[in-house]
Motif scaffolding. Structure first.
Motif, PDB file in Angstrom:
ATOM      1  N   PHE A 108       0.870  -1.294  -0.126  1.00  0.00           N
ATOM      2  CA  PHE A 108      -0.030   0.070  -0.153  1.00  0.00           C
ATOM      3  C   PHE A 108       0.994   1.141   0.025  1.00  0.00           C
ATOM      4  N   HIS A 109       1.772   1.180   0.876  1.00  0.00           N
ATOM      5  CA  HIS A 109       2.823   2.458   0.930  1.00  0.00           C
ATOM      6  C   HIS A 109       3.477   2.768  -0.415  1.00  0.00           C
ATOM      7  N   GLN A 110       4.022   1.633  -0.850  1.00  0.00           N
ATOM      8  CA  GLN A 110       4.863   1.683  -2.126  1.00  0.00           C
ATOM      9  C   GLN A 110       3.804   2.259  -3.350  1.00  0.00           C
ATOM     10  N   LYS A 111       2.594   1.592  -3.314  1.00  0.00           N
ATOM     11  CA  LYS A 111       1.756   2.180  -4.300  1.00  0.00           C
ATOM     12  C   LYS A 111       1.271   3.526  -4.363  1.00  0.00           C
ATOM     13  N   LEU A 112       1.139   4.047  -3.169  1.00  0.00           N
ATOM     14  CA  LEU A 112       0.913   5.415  -2.836  1.00  0.00           C
ATOM     15  C   LEU A 112       2.010   6.290  -3.257  1.00  0.00           C
ATOM     16  N   ALA A 113       3.417   5.754  -3.071  1.00  0.00           N
ATOM     17  CA  ALA A 113       4.436   6.480  -3.413  1.00  0.00           C
ATOM     18  C   ALA A 113       4.734   6.567  -4.909  1.00  0.00           C
ATOM     19  N   GLU A 114       4.210   5.503  -5.593  1.00  0.00           N
ATOM     20  CA  GLU A 114       4.330   5.449  -6.932  1.00  0.00           C
ATOM     21  C   GLU A 114       3.231   6.546  -7.520  1.00  0.00           C
ATOM     22  N   SER A 115       2.261   6.608  -6.856  1.00  0.00           N
ATOM     23  CA  SER A 115       1.033   7.415  -7.655  1.00  0.00           C
ATOM     24  C   SER A 115       1.422   8.713  -7.440  1.00  0.00           C
ATOM     25  N   VAL A 116       2.721   9.141  -7.030  1.00  0.00           N
ATOM     26  CA  VAL A 116       2.863  10.687  -6.818  1.00  0.00           C
ATOM     27  C   VAL A 116       3.554  11.170  -8.112  1.00  0.00           C
ATOM     28  N   LYS A 117       4.075  10.104  -8.881  1.00  0.00           N
ATOM     29  CA  LYS A 117       4.589  10.355 -10.415  1.00  0.00           C
ATOM     30  C   LYS A 117       5.829  11.294 -10.094  1.00  0.00           C
ATOM     31  N   ASN A 118       6.553  11.291  -9.220  1.00  0.00           N
ATOM     32  CA  ASN A 118       7.775  11.754  -9.055  1.00  0.00           C
ATOM     33  C   ASN A 118       9.057  10.771  -8.839  1.00  0.00           C
ATOM     34  N   THR A 119      10.058  10.876  -9.642  1.00  0.00           N
ATOM     35  CA  THR A 119      10.869   9.574  -9.868  1.00  0.00           C
ATOM     36  C   THR A 119      11.642   9.855  -8.599  1.00  0.00           C
ATOM     37  N   LEU A 120      12.263  11.146  -8.231  1.00  0.00           N
ATOM     38  CA  LEU A 120      13.066  11.453  -7.107  1.00  0.00           C
ATOM     39  C   LEU A 120      12.559  10.937  -5.768  1.00  0.00           C
ATOM     40  N   PHE A 121      11.132  11.513  -5.695  1.00  0.00           N
ATOM     41  CA  PHE A 121      10.298  11.094  -4.412  1.00  0.00           C
ATOM     42  C   PHE A 121      10.499   9.592  -4.158  1.00  0.00           C
ATOM     43  N   LEU A 122      10.072   8.928  -5.304  1.00  0.00           N
ATOM     44  CA  LEU A 122       9.941   7.540  -5.069  1.00  0.00           C
ATOM     45  C   LEU A 122      11.279   6.820  -4.821  1.00  0.00           C
ATOM     46  N   ALA A 123      12.422   7.252  -5.310  1.00  0.00           N
ATOM     47  CA  ALA A 123      13.676   6.910  -5.002  1.00  0.00           C
ATOM     48  C   ALA A 123      13.908   7.001  -3.753  1.00  0.00           C
ATOM     49  N   VAL A 124      13.814   8.421  -2.973  1.00  0.00           N
ATOM     50  CA  VAL A 124      13.856   8.580  -1.494  1.00  0.00           C
ATOM     51  C   VAL A 124      13.145   7.463  -0.665  1.00  0.00           C
ATOM     52  N   PHE A 125      11.764   7.449  -0.872  1.00  0.00           N
ATOM     53  CA  PHE A 125      10.819   6.497  -0.258  1.00  0.00           C
ATOM     54  C   PHE A 125      11.499   5.231  -0.111  1.00  0.00           C
TER      55      PHE A 125
END
Length: 223
Positions: free
Chosen positions: A141-158
């Motif tokens: 769930f938390h991974q999918k939410l992070a992916e839904s932000v559509k920001n590659t750098l944000f996702l990498a940090v997460f």
């Protein structure tokens, strides 16, 4: 085009993936090619892939494609070193700084398919019969939410923070802190987050995520 329902098409894809069909080196073949091989429209194909993603059977990475299985955990030497030096409360401090803003962005950017997938993962976690299953779907769930932000750098940090969290020697602490009552409460909080995202309410989504992480941190302190 054949009139195939989303469920039957998803099952056909599932069978194909398990047999190694439609996949090359773990990556699903190009959507256009896959649609042609199955004699279906790309819209119907996307719906079936969305269904498989919500079940945690495939994952997508913007600009890279669709892959069978679960997203890999980053394996960086620096992260492995951090895992031996980081406390659970340091992790929660960082999560409180990055995940609430991500929930805010998700309320602005998440697609309906993203939201449907998150809801499916929440219910899987809520109905989990083992701690391992709960952890699996909570993480998804938390991974999918992070992916839904559509920001590659944000996702990498997460994903970097999540990698430290998974590798840390104290990871078992989470298991002893999650009672059935707490899991029910955390699942309700998950639903509140997604409700705010679906209603396109960024402030409420951010606040809901902050409350959720505060509860998780409080539970850790009780162990």
């Amino acid at each position: 085009m054949n009139d195939i329902t989303t469920i039957s098409l998803a099952e056909k894809l599932k069978d194909g993936f398990s047999n190694g069909d439609f996949v090359k080196d773990g990556r699903v073949i190009a959507e256009r090619t896959l649609a042609e091989q199955l004699s279906v429209g790309r819209r119907a194909l996307r719906k079936a892939l969305d269904q498989l993603e919500s079940e945690g059977l495939i994952w997508r990475r913007q600009g890279q494609g669709t892959f069978v299985g679960t997203p890999p955990t980053p394996r960086l030497r620096k992260l492995e070193g951090l895992a031996t030096k980081t406390s659970p409360f340091e992790i929660m401090e960082v999560r409180q700084e990055i995940e609430p803003p991500m929930a805010r962005f998700a309320a602005l950017r998440a697609s309906q398919a993203d939201i449907d997938a998150m809801r499916n993962m929440i219910e899987k976690a809520a109905s989990a019969t083992t701690q391992a299953d709960y952890e699996k779907w909570d993480s998804a769930f938390h991974q999918k939410l992070a992916e839904s932000v559509k920001n590659t750098l944000f996702l990498a940090v997460f994903e970097a923070v999540n990698a430290v969290r998974r590798e840390a020697a104290w990871a078992r602490l989470r298991e002893s802190s999650h009672s059935d009552t707490l899991i029910e409460e955390l699942s309700t909080q998950h639903r509140d987050i997604v409700d705010a995202i679906e209603q396109r309410d960024p402030k409420r989504a951010e606040a809901a995520m902050r409350r959720h992480l505060s509860e998780v941190e409080h539970a850790l302190k009780q162990t």
